[in-house]
Design a protein around this motif. Sequence first.
Motif, PDB file in Angstrom:
ATOM      1  N   MET A 149       0.840  -1.177   0.000  1.00  0.00           N
ATOM      2  CA  MET A 149       0.000   0.000   0.000  1.00  0.00           C
ATOM      3  C   MET A 149       0.890   1.246   0.000  1.00  0.00           C
ATOM      4  SD  MET A 149      -3.357   0.776   2.236  1.00  0.00           S
ATOM      5  CE  MET A 149      -4.068  -0.667   1.498  1.00  0.00           C
ATOM      6  N   GLU A 150       0.461   2.236  -0.725  1.00  0.00           N
ATOM      7  CA  GLU A 150       1.217   3.470  -0.867  1.00  0.00           C
ATOM      8  C   GLU A 150       1.190   4.286   0.428  1.00  0.00           C
ATOM      9  OE1 GLU A 150       0.751   7.275  -3.709  1.00  0.00           O
ATOM     10  OE2 GLU A 150       0.537   5.321  -4.663  1.00  0.00           O
ATOM     11  N   CYS A 151       2.308   4.952   0.721  1.00  0.00           N
ATOM     12  CA  CYS A 151       2.413   5.807   1.907  1.00  0.00           C
ATOM     13  C   CYS A 151       1.728   7.144   1.649  1.00  0.00           C
ATOM     14  CB  CYS A 151       3.877   6.082   2.244  1.00  0.00           C
ATOM     15  SG  CYS A 151       4.796   4.638   2.736  1.00  0.00           S
ATOM     16  N   TYR A 152       1.296   7.754   2.722  1.00  0.00           N
ATOM     17  CA  TYR A 152       0.724   9.096   2.663  1.00  0.00           C
ATOM     18  C   TYR A 152       1.877  10.096   2.588  1.00  0.00           C
ATOM     19  CZ  TYR A 152      -1.641  13.326   4.160  1.00  0.00           C
ATOM     20  OH  TYR A 152      -2.112  14.599   4.233  1.00  0.00           O
ATOM     21  N   SER A 153       1.752  11.091   1.701  1.00  0.00           N
ATOM     22  CA  SER A 153       2.792  12.096   1.506  1.00  0.00           C
ATOM     23  C   SER A 153       2.326  13.439   2.086  1.00  0.00           C
ATOM     24  CB  SER A 153       3.066  12.237   0.011  1.00  0.00           C
ATOM     25  OG  SER A 153       4.046  13.224  -0.220  1.00  0.00           O
ATOM     26  N   HIS A 154       3.235  14.109   2.805  1.00  0.00           N
ATOM     27  CA  HIS A 154       2.900  15.403   3.408  1.00  0.00           C
ATOM     28  C   HIS A 154       4.055  16.379   3.232  1.00  0.00           C
ATOM     29  CE1 HIS A 154       1.046  18.179   6.286  1.00  0.00           C
ATOM     30  NE2 HIS A 154       2.287  18.421   6.667  1.00  0.00           N
ATOM     31  N   LYS A 155       3.770  17.533   2.644  1.00  0.00           N
ATOM     32  CA  LYS A 155       4.774  18.588   2.517  1.00  0.00           C
ATOM     33  C   LYS A 155       4.666  19.487   3.737  1.00  0.00           C
ATOM     34  CE  LYS A 155       6.527  22.274  -0.276  1.00  0.00           C
ATOM     35  NZ  LYS A 155       7.562  22.229  -1.214  1.00  0.00           N
ATOM     36  N   VAL A 156       5.782  19.682   4.424  1.00  0.00           N
ATOM     37  CA  VAL A 156       5.799  20.452   5.669  1.00  0.00           C
ATOM     38  C   VAL A 156       5.499  21.923   5.382  1.00  0.00           C
ATOM     39  CG1 VAL A 156       7.203  21.176   7.630  1.00  0.00           C
ATOM     40  CG2 VAL A 156       7.431  18.854   6.731  1.00  0.00           C
ATOM     41  N   GLN A 157       4.532  22.439   6.103  1.00  0.00           N
ATOM     42  CA  GLN A 157       4.118  23.835   5.975  1.00  0.00           C
ATOM     43  C   GLN A 157       4.831  24.688   7.017  1.00  0.00           C
ATOM     44  OE1 GLN A 157       1.941  24.640   3.364  1.00  0.00           O
ATOM     45  NE2 GLN A 157       2.455  22.496   2.926  1.00  0.00           N
ATOM     46  N   TYR A 158       4.960  25.950   6.721  1.00  0.00           N
ATOM     47  CA  TYR A 158       5.669  26.879   7.613  1.00  0.00           C
ATOM     48  C   TYR A 158       5.018  26.923   9.001  1.00  0.00           C
ATOM     49  CZ  TYR A 158       8.100  30.999   9.316  1.00  0.00           C
ATOM     50  OH  TYR A 158       8.856  31.854  10.057  1.00  0.00           O
ATOM     51  N   TYR A 159       3.687  26.949   9.041  1.00  0.00           N
ATOM     52  CA  TYR A 159       2.987  27.053  10.330  1.00  0.00           C
ATOM     53  C   TYR A 159       3.209  25.831  11.229  1.00  0.00           C
ATOM     54  CZ  TYR A 159      -0.704  23.991   8.514  1.00  0.00           C
ATOM     55  OH  TYR A 159      -1.398  22.922   7.998  1.00  0.00           O
ATOM     56  N   GLU A 160       3.729  24.738  10.677  1.00  0.00           N
ATOM     57  CA  GLU A 160       3.990  23.535  11.466  1.00  0.00           C
ATOM     58  C   GLU A 160       5.347  23.583  12.168  1.00  0.00           C
ATOM     59  OE1 GLU A 160       1.716  19.990   9.185  1.00  0.00           O
ATOM     60  OE2 GLU A 160       3.310  20.943   8.015  1.00  0.00           O
ATOM     61  N   THR A 161       6.090  24.659  11.945  1.00  0.00           N
ATOM     62  CA  THR A 161       7.453  24.737  12.473  1.00  0.00           C
ATOM     63  C   THR A 161       7.569  25.769  13.581  1.00  0.00           C
ATOM     64  OG1 THR A 161       8.162  26.407  10.859  1.00  0.00           O
ATOM     65  CG2 THR A 161       8.379  24.106  10.207  1.00  0.00           C
ATOM     66  N   ASP A 162       8.710  25.697  14.275  1.00  0.00           N
ATOM     67  CA  ASP A 162       9.019  26.679  15.314  1.00  0.00           C
ATOM     68  C   ASP A 162       9.954  27.749  14.728  1.00  0.00           C
ATOM     69  OD1 ASP A 162      11.570  25.517  15.174  1.00  0.00           O
ATOM     70  OD2 ASP A 162      11.303  24.351  17.005  1.00  0.00           O
ATOM     71  N   GLN A 163      10.535  28.566  15.572  1.00  0.00           N
ATOM     72  CA  GLN A 163      11.400  29.650  15.099  1.00  0.00           C
ATOM     73  C   GLN A 163      12.618  29.166  14.327  1.00  0.00           C
ATOM     74  OE1 GLN A 163      12.002  32.022  18.727  1.00  0.00           O
ATOM     75  NE2 GLN A 163      11.461  33.789  17.456  1.00  0.00           N
ATOM     76  N   MET A 164      13.028  27.931  14.568  1.00  0.00           N
ATOM     77  CA  MET A 164      14.195  27.381  13.868  1.00  0.00           C
ATOM     78  C   MET A 164      13.794  26.657  12.585  1.00  0.00           C
ATOM     79  SD  MET A 164      16.365  25.976  17.157  1.00  0.00           S
ATOM     80  CE  MET A 164      15.021  24.942  17.729  1.00  0.00           C
ATOM     81  N   GLN A 165      12.515  26.755  12.209  1.00  0.00           N
ATOM     82  CA  GLN A 165      11.942  26.088  11.042  1.00  0.00           C
ATOM     83  C   GLN A 165      12.003  24.563  11.148  1.00  0.00           C
ATOM     84  OE1 GLN A 165      13.255  27.759   7.317  1.00  0.00           O
ATOM     85  NE2 GLN A 165      12.475  29.772   7.822  1.00  0.00           N
ATOM     86  N   ILE A 166      11.944  24.069  12.380  1.00  0.00           N
ATOM     87  CA  ILE A 166      11.890  22.634  12.657  1.00  0.00           C
ATOM     88  C   ILE A 166      10.456  22.306  13.060  1.00  0.00           C
ATOM     89  CG2 ILE A 166      12.690  20.803  14.204  1.00  0.00           C
ATOM     90  CD1 ILE A 166      15.354  22.421  14.396  1.00  0.00           C
ATOM     91  N   VAL A 167       9.944  21.202  12.563  1.00  0.00           N
ATOM     92  CA  VAL A 167       8.565  20.822  12.850  1.00  0.00           C
ATOM     93  C   VAL A 167       8.357  20.656  14.350  1.00  0.00           C
ATOM     94  CG1 VAL A 167       6.862  18.967  12.571  1.00  0.00           C
ATOM     95  CG2 VAL A 167       8.193  19.760  10.604  1.00  0.00           C
ATOM     96  N   HIS A 168       7.283  21.292  14.846  1.00  0.00           N
ATOM     97  CA  HIS A 168       6.904  21.140  16.251  1.00  0.00           C
ATOM     98  C   HIS A 168       6.405  19.710  16.465  1.00  0.00           C
ATOM     99  CE1 HIS A 168       4.487  21.632  19.925  1.00  0.00           C
ATOM    100  NE2 HIS A 168       5.389  22.567  20.211  1.00  0.00           N
ATOM    101  N   HIS A 169       6.775  19.132  17.602  1.00  0.00           N
ATOM    102  CA  HIS A 169       6.489  17.712  17.848  1.00  0.00           C
ATOM    103  C   HIS A 169       5.004  17.352  17.761  1.00  0.00           C
ATOM    104  CE1 HIS A 169       6.031  19.563  21.833  1.00  0.00           C
ATOM    105  NE2 HIS A 169       5.175  18.588  22.064  1.00  0.00           N
ATOM    106  N   SER A 170       4.114  18.264  18.088  1.00  0.00           N
ATOM    107  CA  SER A 170       2.681  17.954  18.072  1.00  0.00           C
ATOM    108  C   SER A 170       2.167  17.640  16.672  1.00  0.00           C
ATOM    109  CB  SER A 170       1.884  19.115  18.671  1.00  0.00           C
ATOM    110  OG  SER A 170       2.027  20.271  17.853  1.00  0.00           O
TER     111      SER A 170
END
Length: 138
Positions: free
Chosen positions: A1-22
């Motif tokens: 089965m194919e995996c779900y693909s997600h492009k990381v959005q800016y609002y999902e990141t913190d000040q360092m542009q790293i994805v917030h754990h939530s």
Amino acid sequence: MECYSHKVQYYETDQMQIVHHSNYIRWFEEARTYLLDEIGFSYQRMEDEGIMIPVLAVNAEYKSMTRFGETVLIEAAVKQFTGIKLIMEYTVRDKETQEVRCVGETKHAFIDEKTYRPMSLKRKHVELYALFNGLLQE
């Protein structure tokens, strides 16, 4: 089965542009929803048939950082299924490098929409039982 693909959005990141754990928890849900759509038994269909599937617990282990602009692939798989309870496992990987970013699992119960009591899919929803049971054996 194919995996779900997600492009990381800016609002999902913190000040360092790293994805917030939530956000990984949200991605687990997106991948689970995608999986249900792929097997032909969407959340909407479940609810239309009086089935609810609340989350009982969530676990996530963060392996490496995901950054703004990257695309991740989220694999959702059935780890355990009894007909009443379900455990899904997830692996989040960088699309380009395949590096594991996060692994986790969610625990669920199938409940009747009217009574809020646990429901046995094997007895009340044979088609859905067979679909999940088939995913377990893959």
